[in-house]
Design a protein around this motif. Sequence first.
Motif, PDB file in Angstrom:
ATOM      1  N   SER A  79       0.815  -1.228   0.000  1.00 54.42           N
ATOM      2  CA  SER A  79       0.000   0.000   0.000  1.00 54.42           C
ATOM      3  C   SER A  79       0.847   1.275   0.000  1.00 54.42           C
ATOM      4  CB  SER A  79      -0.971   0.005   1.188  1.00 54.42           C
ATOM      5  OG  SER A  79      -0.291   0.091   2.417  1.00 54.42           O
ATOM      6  N   LEU A  82       2.313   1.965  -3.467  1.00 55.16           N
ATOM      7  CA  LEU A  82       1.226   2.438  -4.339  1.00 55.16           C
ATOM      8  C   LEU A  82       0.881   3.897  -4.041  1.00 55.16           C
ATOM      9  CD1 LEU A  82      -1.201  -0.639  -4.406  1.00 55.16           C
ATOM     10  CD2 LEU A  82       0.248   0.218  -6.268  1.00 55.16           C
ATOM     11  N   GLY A  83       0.849   4.253  -2.766  1.00 55.62           N
ATOM     12  CA  GLY A  83       0.602   5.646  -2.397  1.00 55.62           C
ATOM     13  C   GLY A  83       1.699   6.574  -2.901  1.00 55.62           C
ATOM     14  N   THR A  86       1.397   6.969  -6.626  1.00 53.80           N
ATOM     15  CA  THR A  86       0.249   7.836  -6.907  1.00 53.80           C
ATOM     16  C   THR A  86       0.631   9.293  -6.688  1.00 53.80           C
ATOM     17  OG1 THR A  86      -1.313   6.109  -6.281  1.00 53.80           O
ATOM     18  CG2 THR A  86      -2.129   8.381  -6.248  1.00 53.80           C
ATOM     19  N   CYS A  87       1.303   9.559  -5.580  1.00 55.72           N
ATOM     20  CA  CYS A  87       1.751  10.923  -5.283  1.00 55.72           C
ATOM     21  C   CYS A  87       2.676  11.426  -6.392  1.00 55.72           C
ATOM     22  CB  CYS A  87       2.458  10.950  -3.923  1.00 55.72           C
ATOM     23  SG  CYS A  87       3.104  12.562  -3.484  1.00 55.72           S
ATOM     24  N   ILE A 108      -5.399  12.168  -2.405  1.00 53.73           N
ATOM     25  CA  ILE A 108      -5.642  11.003  -3.264  1.00 53.73           C
ATOM     26  C   ILE A 108      -4.634   9.893  -2.976  1.00 53.73           C
ATOM     27  CG2 ILE A 108      -5.682  10.207  -5.670  1.00 53.73           C
ATOM     28  CD1 ILE A 108      -6.954  12.971  -6.323  1.00 53.73           C
ATOM     29  N   ALA A 109      -3.374  10.241  -2.747  1.00 53.72           N
ATOM     30  CA  ALA A 109      -2.371   9.217  -2.418  1.00 53.72           C
ATOM     31  C   ALA A 109      -2.734   8.492  -1.122  1.00 53.72           C
ATOM     32  CB  ALA A 109      -0.985   9.856  -2.301  1.00 53.72           C
ATOM     33  N   LEU A 111      -5.811   8.064   0.034  1.00 51.86           N
ATOM     34  CA  LEU A 111      -6.933   7.186  -0.288  1.00 51.86           C
ATOM     35  C   LEU A 111      -6.452   5.912  -0.980  1.00 51.86           C
ATOM     36  CD1 LEU A 111      -9.660   9.685  -1.598  1.00 51.86           C
ATOM     37  CD2 LEU A 111      -9.486   8.640   0.679  1.00 51.86           C
ATOM     38  N   VAL A 112      -5.553   6.058  -1.947  1.00 51.72           N
ATOM     39  CA  VAL A 112      -5.022   4.886  -2.659  1.00 51.72           C
ATOM     40  C   VAL A 112      -4.315   3.956  -1.683  1.00 51.72           C
ATOM     41  CG1 VAL A 112      -3.274   4.130  -4.340  1.00 51.72           C
ATOM     42  CG2 VAL A 112      -4.859   5.983  -4.923  1.00 51.72           C
ATOM     43  N   SER A 113      -3.467   4.522  -0.839  1.00 53.20           N
ATOM     44  CA  SER A 113      -2.741   3.702   0.127  1.00 53.20           C
ATOM     45  C   SER A 113      -3.692   3.024   1.107  1.00 53.20           C
ATOM     46  CB  SER A 113      -1.732   4.569   0.892  1.00 53.20           C
ATOM     47  OG  SER A 113      -1.047   3.793   1.844  1.00 53.20           O
ATOM     48  N   SER A 116      -6.074   0.417  -0.698  1.00 50.68           N
ATOM     49  CA  SER A 116      -5.329  -0.767  -1.147  1.00 50.68           C
ATOM     50  C   SER A 116      -4.938  -1.619   0.053  1.00 50.68           C
ATOM     51  CB  SER A 116      -4.105  -0.375  -1.984  1.00 50.68           C
ATOM     52  OG  SER A 116      -3.172   0.357  -1.236  1.00 50.68           O
TER      53      SER A 116
END
Length: 175
Positions: A79, A82-83, A86-87, A108-109, A111-113, A116
């Motif tokens: 996670s 991925l964050g 994304t960042c 958003i990063a 949320l993705v982290s 996930s």
Amino acid sequence: MKSKDIAIVGILLAVGAILRYFLAMLHTPLTPNMIIAFYCLAIILIRPNIYEALGIGIVAGILSMLISSSIFPPANLVSEPLGALTCFGLYALIGTRTKLAPAVTTFIATLVSGFSFAIIAILLVSATILAAFHGSIGAFVIVFVPIVVITAVFNAIIVEILYLPSSRVLVRGQE
């Protein structure tokens, strides 16, 4: 990456880890991850290449895993990278288009982290989740979603507040 950049990343990850450790000491079932805010700030400030951003995410994942009180700490190894990616990608797209780019990117990063992490935990330790949440994955989701969203808002605010003074300090250091 220059040694100055490595030092900045290290300091910011250390601050995030200390805050995460403090929050983990509260022994809540789900702990907000402050490391995300500080690795996002590091990525936004130093603008690493994609492999360096991935490396920052991996280090953040290791730190998060080691000091986590979450239901499945190894999920941080996926996670957090991925964050970080994304960042990296999102800031590359919107960094010059809006003054709120640090906040939006971090939100958003996070949320993705966070999401996930939840998906990985549900897939790999659903039995533990079912036991902890009285036989209901839905209860886990109901508890987890607000924590991720609140953490994302908080992280976005932190990064937006810290971005301007941090960037000024970096510019002064280069003069």
